[in-house]
Design an enzyme around this catalytic site. Structure first.
Site, mmCIF file in Angstrom:
data_model
loop_
_atom_site.group_PDB
_atom_site.id
_atom_site.type_symbol
_atom_site.label_atom_id
_atom_site.label_comp_id
_atom_site.label_asym_id
_atom_site.label_seq_id
_atom_site.Cartn_x
_atom_site.Cartn_y
_atom_site.Cartn_z
ATOM 1 C CG HIS A 12 -0.239 -0.037 2.514
ATOM 2 N ND1 HIS A 12 0.231 1.075 3.144
ATOM 3 C CD2 HIS A 12 0.119 -1.092 3.301
ATOM 4 C CE1 HIS A 12 0.825 0.727 4.279
ATOM 5 N NE2 HIS A 12 0.780 -0.583 4.396
ATOM 6 C CG ASP A 156 5.012 0.673 10.948
ATOM 7 O OD1 ASP A 156 5.195 -0.129 11.889
ATOM 8 O OD2 ASP A 156 5.605 0.596 9.851
ATOM 9 N N GLY A 187 -0.010 0.060 16.262
ATOM 10 C CA GLY A 187 -0.725 0.414 15.032
ATOM 11 C C GLY A 187 -1.655 -0.707 14.606
ATOM 12 N N GLY A 316 2.749 5.334 10.507
ATOM 13 C CA GLY A 316 1.345 5.731 10.341
ATOM 14 C C GLY A 316 0.710 6.313 11.593
ATOM 15 C CG ASN A 320 -3.844 9.257 17.087
ATOM 16 O OD1 ASN A 320 -4.126 10.204 17.826
ATOM 17 N ND2 ASN A 320 -4.566 8.157 17.042
ATOM 18 N NE ARG A 425 -3.723 15.159 7.996
ATOM 19 C CZ ARG A 425 -4.284 14.012 7.596
ATOM 20 N NH1 ARG A 425 -4.866 13.916 6.432
ATOM 21 N NH2 ARG A 425 -4.268 12.952 8.371
ATOM 22 N NE ARG A 456 -11.572 12.348 7.659
ATOM 23 C CZ ARG A 456 -11.049 12.205 6.449
ATOM 24 N NH1 ARG A 456 -11.620 11.429 5.572
ATOM 25 N NH2 ARG A 456 -9.961 12.847 6.130
ATOM 26 C CB SER A 537 -7.778 17.024 0.986
ATOM 27 O OG SER A 537 -8.730 16.109 1.456
#
Ligand SMILES: [Fe+2]
Length: 573
Positions: A12, A156, A187, A316, A320, A425, A456, A537
Protein backbone atom coordinates in the site's frame (compact mmCIF):
# COMPACT_ATOMS: atom_id res chain seq x y z
CA UNK A 1 24.66 12.17 -5.11
CA UNK A 2 21.33 11.48 -6.75
CA UNK A 3 19.24 9.02 -4.75
CA UNK A 4 15.78 7.83 -5.73
CA UNK A 5 13.64 6.39 -2.94
CA UNK A 6 10.78 4.04 -3.80
CA UNK A 7 8.14 2.68 -1.45
CA UNK A 8 5.31 0.16 -1.71
CA UNK A 9 6.91 -2.73 0.16
CA UNK A 10 3.81 -3.49 2.22
CA UNK A 11 1.38 -3.46 -0.74
CA UNK A 12 0.00 0.00 0.00
CA UNK A 13 0.97 3.65 -0.43
CA UNK A 14 3.68 3.30 -3.09
CA UNK A 15 5.54 6.56 -3.64
CA UNK A 16 8.79 8.03 -4.93
CA UNK A 17 11.12 10.70 -3.61
CA UNK A 18 14.28 12.15 -5.11
CA UNK A 19 17.27 13.65 -3.31
CA UNK A 20 19.92 15.60 -5.19
CA UNK A 21 23.02 16.34 -3.08
CA UNK A 22 21.05 15.97 0.14
CA UNK A 23 18.17 18.18 -1.00
CA UNK A 24 14.71 16.67 -1.39
CA UNK A 25 13.62 18.01 -4.79
CA UNK A 26 10.51 16.00 -5.67
CA UNK A 27 8.18 13.46 -4.11
CA UNK A 28 4.77 12.06 -4.97
CA UNK A 29 2.41 9.22 -4.17
CA UNK A 30 1.41 6.81 -6.89
CA UNK A 31 -2.29 6.97 -5.87
CA UNK A 32 -2.51 10.51 -7.24
CA UNK A 33 -1.52 9.40 -10.74
CA UNK A 34 -3.57 6.19 -10.73
CA UNK A 35 -6.58 7.91 -9.12
CA UNK A 36 -6.85 4.96 -6.76
CA UNK A 37 -6.58 5.70 -3.03
CA UNK A 38 -3.54 4.02 -1.43
CA UNK A 39 -2.79 2.35 -4.83
CA UNK A 40 -2.81 -1.07 -3.21
CA UNK A 41 -0.61 -3.74 -4.79
CA UNK A 42 0.93 -1.19 -7.19
CA UNK A 43 4.48 0.07 -7.68
CA UNK A 44 5.44 3.72 -7.98
CA UNK A 45 6.18 3.86 -11.70
CA UNK A 46 4.37 7.13 -12.46
CA UNK A 47 5.57 8.75 -9.26
CA UNK A 48 9.20 7.83 -9.99
CA UNK A 49 8.96 9.06 -13.57
CA UNK A 50 7.51 12.31 -12.34
CA UNK A 51 10.26 12.78 -9.70
CA UNK A 52 13.03 12.34 -12.28
CA UNK A 53 11.38 14.55 -14.90
CA UNK A 54 10.51 17.33 -12.46
CA UNK A 55 14.13 17.50 -11.31
CA UNK A 56 15.50 17.24 -14.85
CA UNK A 57 17.44 14.12 -13.85
CA UNK A 58 18.13 11.47 -16.47
CA UNK A 59 17.66 7.87 -15.27
CA UNK A 60 21.31 7.18 -16.10
CA UNK A 61 22.38 9.89 -13.63
CA UNK A 62 20.81 8.19 -10.60
CA UNK A 63 23.49 6.96 -8.15
CA UNK A 64 21.40 4.68 -5.97
CA UNK A 65 17.85 3.43 -5.52
CA UNK A 66 16.76 3.19 -1.89
CA UNK A 67 14.00 0.90 -0.74
CA UNK A 68 12.43 0.79 2.76
CA UNK A 69 12.40 -2.96 3.30
CA UNK A 70 15.41 -5.14 4.06
CA UNK A 71 16.37 -8.79 4.59
CA UNK A 72 17.14 -10.09 8.09
CA UNK A 73 19.35 -13.01 9.11
CA UNK A 74 18.23 -16.22 10.79
CA UNK A 75 19.20 -14.98 14.26
CA UNK A 76 17.35 -11.66 13.97
CA UNK A 77 15.17 -11.50 17.11
CA UNK A 78 12.12 -10.29 15.17
CA UNK A 79 11.87 -13.59 13.29
CA UNK A 80 12.04 -15.62 16.49
CA UNK A 81 9.60 -13.38 18.30
CA UNK A 82 7.18 -13.74 15.40
CA UNK A 83 7.57 -17.53 15.35
CA UNK A 84 7.01 -17.81 19.10
CA UNK A 85 3.96 -15.52 19.16
CA UNK A 86 2.33 -17.09 16.11
CA UNK A 87 2.61 -20.66 17.40
CA UNK A 88 -1.14 -21.02 16.89
CA UNK A 89 -0.66 -20.52 13.13
CA UNK A 90 2.25 -22.93 12.58
CA UNK A 91 2.55 -22.26 8.83
CA UNK A 92 3.28 -18.59 9.54
CA UNK A 93 5.59 -19.32 12.44
CA UNK A 94 7.69 -21.77 10.43
CA UNK A 95 7.70 -19.45 7.45
CA UNK A 96 9.23 -16.68 9.57
CA UNK A 97 12.03 -18.98 10.69
CA UNK A 98 12.81 -20.88 7.51
CA UNK A 99 11.65 -18.55 4.75
CA UNK A 100 11.72 -15.25 6.57
CA UNK A 101 12.86 -13.08 3.66
CA UNK A 102 10.35 -14.27 1.09
CA UNK A 103 8.59 -10.90 0.96
CA UNK A 104 11.91 -9.11 0.64
CA UNK A 105 12.87 -11.23 -2.36
CA UNK A 106 9.51 -10.53 -4.00
CA UNK A 107 9.95 -6.81 -3.37
CA UNK A 108 13.49 -6.85 -4.72
CA UNK A 109 12.41 -8.51 -7.95
CA UNK A 110 9.63 -5.96 -8.40
CA UNK A 111 11.92 -2.99 -7.78
CA UNK A 112 14.62 -4.28 -10.14
CA UNK A 113 11.93 -4.64 -12.78
CA UNK A 114 10.71 -1.13 -12.05
CA UNK A 115 14.26 0.20 -12.33
CA UNK A 116 14.57 -1.33 -15.78
CA UNK A 117 11.23 0.22 -16.78
CA UNK A 118 12.55 3.58 -15.64
CA UNK A 119 15.82 3.10 -17.53
CA UNK A 120 17.94 2.87 -14.37
CA UNK A 121 20.76 0.34 -14.65
CA UNK A 122 21.20 -1.58 -11.37
CA UNK A 123 24.86 -2.14 -12.28
CA UNK A 124 25.43 1.63 -12.09
CA UNK A 125 22.82 2.62 -9.52
CA UNK A 126 22.70 -0.12 -6.92
CA UNK A 127 19.48 -1.22 -5.21
CA UNK A 128 19.92 -0.30 -1.54
CA UNK A 129 17.50 -1.87 0.96
CA UNK A 130 16.96 0.01 4.23
CA UNK A 131 15.18 -1.62 7.22
CA UNK A 132 11.61 -0.34 7.25
CA UNK A 133 11.72 1.29 10.67
CA UNK A 134 15.08 2.88 9.98
CA UNK A 135 13.46 4.42 6.91
CA UNK A 136 10.61 5.79 9.05
CA UNK A 137 13.17 7.01 11.60
CA UNK A 138 15.34 8.62 8.94
CA UNK A 139 12.36 10.36 7.36
CA UNK A 140 11.64 11.98 10.71
CA UNK A 141 15.16 12.62 11.96
CA UNK A 142 17.03 13.66 8.82
CA UNK A 143 14.27 16.00 7.67
CA UNK A 144 13.51 17.51 11.08
CA UNK A 145 16.37 19.96 10.89
CA UNK A 146 17.03 19.27 14.57
CA UNK A 147 20.64 19.61 15.54
CA UNK A 148 22.01 17.99 18.66
CA UNK A 149 20.74 14.82 20.21
CA UNK A 150 17.19 14.01 19.08
CA UNK A 151 14.83 11.33 20.32
CA UNK A 152 13.24 9.28 17.54
CA UNK A 153 9.94 7.46 17.73
CA UNK A 154 8.46 5.20 15.03
CA UNK A 155 5.08 3.46 15.30
CA UNK A 156 3.25 1.75 12.46
CA UNK A 157 1.37 -1.48 11.80
CA UNK A 158 4.40 -3.46 10.77
CA UNK A 159 7.47 -3.31 8.56
CA UNK A 160 9.43 -6.51 8.00
CA UNK A 161 8.95 -7.64 11.61
CA UNK A 162 9.36 -4.49 13.69
CA UNK A 163 6.30 -2.46 14.63
CA UNK A 164 7.64 0.10 17.07
CA UNK A 165 10.98 1.89 17.19
CA UNK A 166 12.72 3.89 19.91
CA UNK A 167 16.06 5.48 19.25
CA UNK A 168 17.98 8.70 18.95
CA UNK A 169 19.88 10.63 16.35
CA UNK A 170 23.08 12.57 16.66
CA UNK A 171 25.42 14.03 14.01
CA UNK A 172 23.36 12.41 11.28
CA UNK A 173 23.63 8.90 12.77
CA UNK A 174 20.58 6.97 13.92
CA UNK A 175 20.91 4.69 16.95
CA UNK A 176 18.34 2.04 17.81
CA UNK A 177 17.48 1.61 21.47
CA UNK A 178 14.54 -0.75 21.42
CA UNK A 179 12.21 -2.31 18.87
CA UNK A 180 9.05 -4.33 19.33
CA UNK A 181 7.96 -6.97 16.87
CA UNK A 182 4.82 -8.29 15.23
CA UNK A 183 2.22 -9.15 16.56
CA UNK A 184 3.01 -6.68 19.34
CA UNK A 185 1.92 -3.69 17.33
CA UNK A 186 0.12 -0.59 18.58
CA UNK A 187 -0.72 0.41 15.03
CA UNK A 188 -2.04 -3.10 14.49
CA UNK A 189 -4.39 -2.94 17.49
CA UNK A 190 -5.65 0.47 16.42
CA UNK A 191 -6.16 -0.91 12.92
CA UNK A 192 -8.06 -3.94 14.24
CA UNK A 193 -10.39 -1.66 16.22
CA UNK A 194 -10.74 0.53 13.13
CA UNK A 195 -12.08 -2.52 11.28
CA UNK A 196 -14.32 -3.43 14.19
CA UNK A 197 -15.73 0.10 14.18
CA UNK A 198 -16.70 -0.31 10.54
CA UNK A 199 -13.89 1.53 8.75
CA UNK A 200 -11.12 0.40 6.49
CA UNK A 201 -7.77 -0.38 8.10
CA UNK A 202 -4.93 1.94 7.01
CA UNK A 203 -7.53 4.53 6.09
CA UNK A 204 -10.19 4.87 8.76
CA UNK A 205 -7.90 5.24 11.79
CA UNK A 206 -8.47 8.95 11.48
CA UNK A 207 -12.19 8.48 11.88
CA UNK A 208 -11.70 6.44 15.05
CA UNK A 209 -9.59 9.26 16.44
CA UNK A 210 -12.32 11.71 15.39
CA UNK A 211 -15.00 9.58 17.13
CA UNK A 212 -13.05 9.36 20.37
CA UNK A 213 -14.02 12.76 21.83
CA UNK A 214 -17.70 11.80 21.52
CA UNK A 215 -17.23 8.83 23.86
CA UNK A 216 -16.28 8.10 27.43
CA UNK A 217 -12.94 6.28 27.77
CA UNK A 218 -13.75 5.09 31.30
CA UNK A 219 -16.78 2.99 30.45
CA UNK A 220 -14.83 0.05 29.02
CA UNK A 221 -11.49 -1.20 30.18
CA UNK A 222 -9.45 -1.86 27.05
CA UNK A 223 -6.34 -2.81 28.97
CA UNK A 224 -7.14 -6.42 28.25
CA UNK A 225 -6.13 -5.76 24.61
CA UNK A 226 -2.58 -4.78 25.52
CA UNK A 227 -0.70 -5.80 28.65
CA UNK A 228 1.96 -3.24 29.41
CA UNK A 229 4.33 -2.06 32.08
CA UNK A 230 8.02 -2.23 32.88
CA UNK A 231 8.98 -0.83 29.47
CA UNK A 232 7.27 -3.54 27.47
CA UNK A 233 3.92 -4.41 25.98
CA UNK A 234 2.21 -7.55 24.75
CA UNK A 235 -0.85 -7.61 22.55
CA UNK A 236 -3.60 -10.08 23.42
CA UNK A 237 -3.79 -11.98 20.12
CA UNK A 238 -6.83 -13.88 21.35
CA UNK A 239 -8.73 -10.64 20.76
CA UNK A 240 -6.81 -8.50 18.24
CA UNK A 241 -3.91 -8.74 15.78
CA UNK A 242 -5.13 -12.21 15.00
CA UNK A 243 -4.36 -14.33 11.95
CA UNK A 244 -5.54 -17.61 10.49
CA UNK A 245 -8.21 -19.57 12.31
CA UNK A 246 -8.45 -17.03 15.12
CA UNK A 247 -9.88 -14.39 12.82
CA UNK A 248 -13.45 -13.15 12.89
CA UNK A 249 -15.09 -13.85 9.54
CA UNK A 250 -18.17 -12.26 8.06
CA UNK A 251 -19.63 -12.09 4.54
CA UNK A 252 -16.59 -13.82 3.07
CA UNK A 253 -14.21 -11.29 4.65
CA UNK A 254 -11.82 -12.02 7.46
CA UNK A 255 -10.80 -9.41 9.99
CA UNK A 256 -7.85 -8.58 12.15
CA UNK A 257 -9.79 -9.31 15.35
CA UNK A 258 -11.30 -12.48 16.74
CA UNK A 259 -14.85 -13.76 17.43
CA UNK A 260 -13.93 -13.39 21.11
CA UNK A 261 -13.70 -9.63 20.70
CA UNK A 262 -17.21 -9.67 19.23
CA UNK A 263 -18.42 -11.81 22.15
CA UNK A 264 -17.03 -9.19 24.51
CA UNK A 265 -17.99 -5.94 22.74
CA UNK A 266 -20.99 -6.97 20.66
CA UNK A 267 -21.48 -6.99 16.90
CA UNK A 268 -19.10 -5.14 14.62
CA UNK A 269 -20.35 -1.65 13.79
CA UNK A 270 -22.00 -1.31 10.38
CA UNK A 271 -22.96 1.84 8.51
CA UNK A 272 -22.45 5.42 9.47
CA UNK A 273 -25.02 6.38 12.02
CA UNK A 274 -24.85 4.18 15.11
CA UNK A 275 -23.08 5.70 18.09
CA UNK A 276 -23.50 3.71 21.31
CA UNK A 277 -21.45 2.02 22.54
CA UNK A 278 -19.02 2.43 19.64
CA UNK A 279 -18.00 5.99 20.43
CA UNK A 280 -16.98 4.76 23.89
CA UNK A 281 -14.89 2.01 22.29
CA UNK A 282 -13.18 4.60 20.10
CA UNK A 283 -12.49 6.71 23.18
CA UNK A 284 -11.08 3.70 25.06
CA UNK A 285 -8.87 2.73 22.12
CA UNK A 286 -7.49 6.23 21.80
CA UNK A 287 -6.83 6.43 25.55
CA UNK A 288 -5.08 3.06 25.49
CA UNK A 289 -2.82 4.08 22.59
CA UNK A 290 -1.90 7.27 24.40
CA UNK A 291 -1.16 5.65 27.71
CA UNK A 292 0.99 2.80 26.30
CA UNK A 293 2.92 5.17 24.05
CA UNK A 294 3.57 7.69 26.82
CA UNK A 295 4.79 4.97 29.14
CA UNK A 296 7.19 3.63 26.48
CA UNK A 297 8.46 7.14 25.73
CA UNK A 298 9.16 7.55 29.43
CA UNK A 299 11.16 4.31 29.48
CA UNK A 300 13.16 4.66 26.28
CA UNK A 301 13.36 8.33 25.37
CA UNK A 302 13.05 10.38 28.58
CA UNK A 303 16.81 10.70 29.09
CA UNK A 304 17.33 12.18 25.62
CA UNK A 305 14.28 14.40 26.02
CA UNK A 306 15.58 15.76 29.30
CA UNK A 307 18.82 16.69 27.53
CA UNK A 308 17.44 18.47 24.46
CA UNK A 309 13.64 18.29 24.44
CA UNK A 310 13.59 17.35 20.76
CA UNK A 311 11.52 14.48 19.48
CA UNK A 312 10.74 13.39 15.94
CA UNK A 313 8.07 10.88 15.02
CA UNK A 314 7.03 8.90 11.93
CA UNK A 315 5.09 5.75 11.01
CA UNK A 316 1.35 5.73 10.34
CA UNK A 317 0.47 6.24 14.02
CA UNK A 318 2.33 9.57 13.94
CA UNK A 319 -0.67 10.95 12.05
CA UNK A 320 -2.69 10.55 15.26
CA UNK A 321 -2.79 14.22 16.21
CA UNK A 322 -4.46 13.59 19.57
CA UNK A 323 -1.61 11.29 20.57
CA UNK A 324 0.81 13.95 19.40
CA UNK A 325 -0.91 16.51 21.57
CA UNK A 326 -0.40 14.26 24.61
CA UNK A 327 3.25 13.79 23.68
CA UNK A 328 3.74 17.55 23.39
CA UNK A 329 2.13 17.98 26.80
CA UNK A 330 5.12 16.21 28.39
CA UNK A 331 7.14 18.83 30.21
CA UNK A 332 10.39 17.52 28.71
CA UNK A 333 9.23 17.82 25.07
CA UNK A 334 10.04 21.28 23.77
CA UNK A 335 9.63 20.53 20.08
CA UNK A 336 7.95 17.67 18.22
CA UNK A 337 8.53 17.15 14.52
CA UNK A 338 6.09 14.80 12.83
CA UNK A 339 7.18 13.96 9.33
CA UNK A 340 4.06 14.96 7.37
CA UNK A 341 3.93 11.90 5.10
CA UNK A 342 4.28 9.76 8.22
CA UNK A 343 2.70 6.59 6.85
CA UNK A 344 4.44 4.33 4.35
CA UNK A 345 4.42 6.92 1.55
CA UNK A 346 7.05 8.71 3.61
CA UNK A 347 9.36 5.70 3.74
CA UNK A 348 10.48 6.43 0.15
CA UNK A 349 11.72 9.71 1.47
CA UNK A 350 13.25 8.13 4.58
CA UNK A 351 15.04 5.35 2.73
CA UNK A 352 16.45 7.85 0.24
CA UNK A 353 17.58 10.22 3.00
CA UNK A 354 19.21 7.30 4.82
CA UNK A 355 21.15 6.17 1.75
CA UNK A 356 22.09 9.72 0.69
CA UNK A 357 23.47 10.30 4.18
CA UNK A 358 25.38 7.00 4.07
CA UNK A 359 26.89 8.09 0.75
CA UNK A 360 28.20 11.27 2.34
CA UNK A 361 25.52 13.87 1.67
CA UNK A 362 24.26 16.26 4.33
CA UNK A 363 20.48 16.03 4.36
CA UNK A 364 18.73 19.40 4.23
CA UNK A 365 15.72 19.89 6.49
CA UNK A 366 12.26 19.69 4.99
CA UNK A 367 11.30 23.20 3.85
CA UNK A 368 7.76 22.39 2.74
CA UNK A 369 5.82 19.52 1.15
CA UNK A 370 5.03 21.22 -2.15
CA UNK A 371 7.00 18.54 -3.95
CA UNK A 372 4.56 17.27 -6.57
CA UNK A 373 3.45 18.26 -10.09
CA UNK A 374 2.61 21.88 -10.95
CA UNK A 375 0.68 23.23 -13.92
CA UNK A 376 0.71 26.61 -15.64
CA UNK A 377 -2.39 28.70 -16.28
CA UNK A 378 -2.01 27.68 -19.94
CA UNK A 379 -2.04 24.00 -18.97
CA UNK A 380 -5.21 24.67 -16.99
CA UNK A 381 -6.81 26.49 -19.94
CA UNK A 382 -6.07 23.52 -22.20
CA UNK A 383 -7.57 21.15 -19.63
CA UNK A 384 -10.74 23.30 -19.59
CA UNK A 385 -10.94 23.35 -23.39
CA UNK A 386 -10.57 19.59 -23.57
CA UNK A 387 -12.98 18.78 -20.74
CA UNK A 388 -16.31 17.15 -21.73
CA UNK A 389 -18.27 19.31 -19.23
CA UNK A 390 -17.37 22.38 -21.39
CA UNK A 391 -16.43 24.52 -18.40
CA UNK A 392 -17.25 28.21 -18.24
CA UNK A 393 -14.23 30.06 -16.99
CA UNK A 394 -12.44 33.38 -17.02
CA UNK A 395 -8.95 34.65 -16.33
CA UNK A 396 -8.65 36.66 -13.12
CA UNK A 397 -5.97 39.25 -12.37
CA UNK A 398 -5.65 38.41 -8.69
CA UNK A 399 -6.77 34.88 -7.84
CA UNK A 400 -6.16 35.12 -4.05
CA UNK A 401 -8.22 38.30 -3.87
CA UNK A 402 -11.05 36.89 -6.02
CA UNK A 403 -11.13 33.71 -3.93
CA UNK A 404 -11.25 35.73 -0.70
CA UNK A 405 -14.20 37.74 -2.07
CA UNK A 406 -16.15 34.56 -2.79
CA UNK A 407 -15.26 33.09 0.60
CA UNK A 408 -16.33 36.28 2.36
CA UNK A 409 -19.64 36.11 0.49
CA UNK A 410 -20.20 32.67 2.03
CA UNK A 411 -19.21 30.36 -0.82
CA UNK A 412 -16.92 27.36 -0.52
CA UNK A 413 -14.10 27.54 -3.07
CA UNK A 414 -11.94 24.85 -4.68
CA UNK A 415 -8.35 26.07 -4.81
CA UNK A 416 -5.81 24.46 -7.16
CA UNK A 417 -2.37 26.15 -7.25
CA UNK A 418 1.31 25.33 -7.60
CA UNK A 419 2.91 22.02 -6.72
CA UNK A 420 0.83 19.21 -5.26
CA UNK A 421 1.42 18.35 -1.61
CA UNK A 422 3.27 15.17 -0.58
CA UNK A 423 1.42 13.32 2.20
CA UNK A 424 -2.21 13.05 3.20
CA UNK A 425 -2.87 16.71 4.07
CA UNK A 426 -3.77 19.37 1.55
CA UNK A 427 -1.92 22.48 2.68
CA UNK A 428 -3.32 25.14 0.44
CA UNK A 429 -2.41 23.92 -3.05
CA UNK A 430 -5.09 21.25 -3.58
CA UNK A 431 -7.73 22.41 -1.13
CA UNK A 432 -11.39 23.19 -0.65
CA UNK A 433 -11.70 26.36 1.39
CA UNK A 434 -14.44 27.97 3.42
CA UNK A 435 -15.04 30.82 5.85
CA UNK A 436 -14.58 29.21 9.30
CA UNK A 437 -16.54 31.94 11.07
CA UNK A 438 -19.75 31.23 9.18
CA UNK A 439 -21.96 28.76 11.06
CA UNK A 440 -22.94 25.80 8.91
CA UNK A 441 -20.00 26.10 6.50
CA UNK A 442 -18.61 22.67 7.38
CA UNK A 443 -22.00 21.11 6.81
CA UNK A 444 -22.39 22.94 3.53
CA UNK A 445 -19.06 21.69 2.22
CA UNK A 446 -19.97 18.18 3.32
CA UNK A 447 -23.24 18.43 1.40
CA UNK A 448 -21.61 19.88 -1.72
CA UNK A 449 -18.96 17.25 -2.00
CA UNK A 450 -20.99 14.32 -0.53
CA UNK A 451 -17.94 13.55 1.30
CA UNK A 452 -17.19 12.56 4.75
CA UNK A 453 -18.39 11.27 8.08
CA UNK A 454 -19.29 13.82 10.70
CA UNK A 455 -16.47 12.42 12.85
CA UNK A 456 -13.86 14.14 10.79
CA UNK A 457 -13.47 17.76 11.75
CA UNK A 458 -12.37 20.41 9.28
CA UNK A 459 -9.09 22.14 9.89
CA UNK A 460 -7.85 25.71 9.98
CA UNK A 461 -5.01 27.33 8.07
CA UNK A 462 -3.87 30.28 10.14
CA UNK A 463 -1.68 33.29 9.34
CA UNK A 464 1.59 33.11 11.27
CA UNK A 465 1.10 36.32 13.25
CA UNK A 466 -2.22 35.11 14.67
CA UNK A 467 -1.23 31.54 15.50
CA UNK A 468 0.01 32.15 19.02
CA UNK A 469 -3.16 33.95 20.04
CA UNK A 470 -5.41 31.24 18.58
CA UNK A 471 -3.43 28.11 19.46
CA UNK A 472 -1.86 29.40 22.69
CA UNK A 473 1.59 28.22 21.72
CA UNK A 474 4.63 29.16 19.64
CA UNK A 475 5.24 25.56 18.64
CA UNK A 476 5.75 25.26 14.86
CA UNK A 477 2.79 23.74 12.99
CA UNK A 478 3.37 23.83 9.22
CA UNK A 479 1.84 20.45 8.28
CA UNK A 480 -1.42 19.72 10.12
CA UNK A 481 0.19 16.90 12.05
CA UNK A 482 -0.46 18.41 15.47
CA UNK A 483 -3.60 19.36 17.37
CA UNK A 484 -3.78 22.31 19.72
CA UNK A 485 -6.28 23.63 22.25
CA UNK A 486 -8.02 26.61 20.69
CA UNK A 487 -8.07 29.69 22.92
CA UNK A 488 -11.53 30.24 24.46
CA UNK A 489 -11.97 33.66 22.84
CA UNK A 490 -11.39 32.11 19.40
CA UNK A 491 -13.66 29.09 19.72
CA UNK A 492 -16.81 31.04 18.97
CA UNK A 493 -15.14 33.09 16.24
CA UNK A 494 -14.05 30.07 14.18
CA UNK A 495 -16.55 27.38 15.24
CA UNK A 496 -16.33 25.46 11.96
CA UNK A 497 -12.73 24.36 12.53
CA UNK A 498 -12.82 23.49 16.23
CA UNK A 499 -13.31 19.83 17.11
CA UNK A 500 -15.70 18.63 19.78
CA UNK A 501 -12.89 18.48 22.34
CA UNK A 502 -11.93 22.10 21.74
CA UNK A 503 -8.87 21.32 19.63
CA UNK A 504 -7.88 22.14 16.08
CA UNK A 505 -5.48 20.34 13.77
CA UNK A 506 -3.89 23.51 12.52
CA UNK A 507 -1.59 24.60 9.74
CA UNK A 508 0.31 27.82 10.36
CA UNK A 509 0.99 29.54 7.03
CA UNK A 510 3.91 31.88 6.41
CA UNK A 511 4.35 34.25 3.52
CA UNK A 512 7.51 32.42 2.40
CA UNK A 513 6.05 28.90 2.62
CA UNK A 514 3.07 29.68 0.37
CA UNK A 515 2.76 33.31 -0.81
CA UNK A 516 -0.49 32.91 -2.76
CA UNK A 517 -2.24 31.04 0.02
CA UNK A 518 -1.01 33.62 2.51
CA UNK A 519 -2.34 36.41 0.31
CA UNK A 520 -5.71 34.70 0.12
CA UNK A 521 -6.05 34.39 3.90
CA UNK A 522 -4.87 37.99 4.33
CA UNK A 523 -7.54 39.16 1.89
CA UNK A 524 -10.17 37.14 3.75
CA UNK A 525 -9.01 38.67 7.02
CA UNK A 526 -9.40 42.15 5.53
CA UNK A 527 -13.06 41.34 4.79
CA UNK A 528 -14.11 39.18 7.74
CA UNK A 529 -11.58 40.03 10.46
CA UNK A 530 -10.56 36.38 10.77
CA UNK A 531 -6.97 35.42 9.89
CA UNK A 532 -8.06 31.84 9.33
CA UNK A 533 -9.49 29.79 6.47
CA UNK A 534 -11.17 26.39 6.68
CA UNK A 535 -9.08 23.97 4.62
CA UNK A 536 -9.95 20.47 3.53
CA UNK A 537 -8.41 18.40 0.79
CA UNK A 538 -9.56 18.68 -2.83
CA UNK A 539 -11.15 15.27 -3.35
CA UNK A 540 -14.39 13.41 -2.79
CA UNK A 541 -14.92 10.61 -0.30
CA UNK A 542 -12.83 7.58 -1.17
CA UNK A 543 -10.76 9.35 -3.85
CA UNK A 544 -7.16 10.51 -3.66
CA UNK A 545 -6.43 14.25 -3.59
CA UNK A 546 -6.49 15.66 -7.14
CA UNK A 547 -3.24 15.93 -9.04
CA UNK A 548 -3.88 17.53 -12.46
CA UNK A 549 -6.25 20.29 -13.65
CA UNK A 550 -8.33 17.59 -15.36
CA UNK A 551 -8.65 15.70 -12.05
CA UNK A 552 -9.77 18.96 -10.46
CA UNK A 553 -12.38 19.53 -13.17
CA UNK A 554 -13.64 15.95 -12.88
CA UNK A 555 -13.97 16.37 -9.14
CA UNK A 556 -15.62 19.80 -9.53
CA UNK A 557 -18.26 18.57 -11.99
CA UNK A 558 -18.89 15.52 -9.80
CA UNK A 559 -19.76 17.80 -6.87
CA UNK A 560 -22.06 20.70 -6.11
CA UNK A 561 -19.18 23.13 -5.62
CA UNK A 562 -19.74 26.39 -7.48
CA UNK A 563 -16.24 27.84 -7.86
CA UNK A 564 -12.90 26.36 -8.79
CA UNK A 565 -9.66 28.31 -9.13
CA UNK A 566 -7.12 26.69 -11.45
CA UNK A 567 -4.06 28.91 -11.15
CA UNK A 568 -5.27 32.23 -12.65
CA UNK A 569 -8.51 30.81 -14.03
CA UNK A 570 -11.83 30.90 -12.25
CA UNK A 571 -14.14 28.07 -13.34
CA UNK A 572 -17.75 28.59 -12.26
CA UNK A 573 -21.15 26.99 -12.68
FE1 LIG B 1 5.44 1.55 7.93
Amino acid sequence: MIVLGLSGALTHDPSAALFVDGQLVSAAEEERFLRDKHAKRCWPLHAARYCLEAAGVLPAAVDAVAFPFAPFGFFYPGRWHFARRYWYAPDRALNALFNGNRLFRRNRRAILKLMRQLGIDPARAPFRPVPHHLAHASSAYHLSGFTGKTAILGIDGKGEYATTFFGWGENGQIHTRREFYDPDSLGGVYGALTQYLGFEMLDGEFKVMGMAPYGDPRKYDFRRLIRYGGGSFTVNTRLVNTVGLRRYKHDGLSFYFSPRLVEWLGPKREGDAIDDPYVDYAASMQALLESVTLELIETYLADVLRQTGRLCFAGGVALNVKLNQQIMARSDVSELFVQPAASDAGTALGAAAYVAHALGDTIQPLADVYLGPAFSTDDCRQACEAHPARPTYKTVADAPLEAARLLAAGHPVAWFQGRMEFGPRALGNRSILGDPSRAGMAERINAQIKYRERWRPFCPSILDWAAEDILQTRHPAPYMTLAFDVAPHWKRRIPEVVHRDGTARAQVVTRTSNPRYYALIEALEARRGIPVVLNTSLNRRGEPIVCTPTDALNMFYGSDLGYLFLEDLLVYK
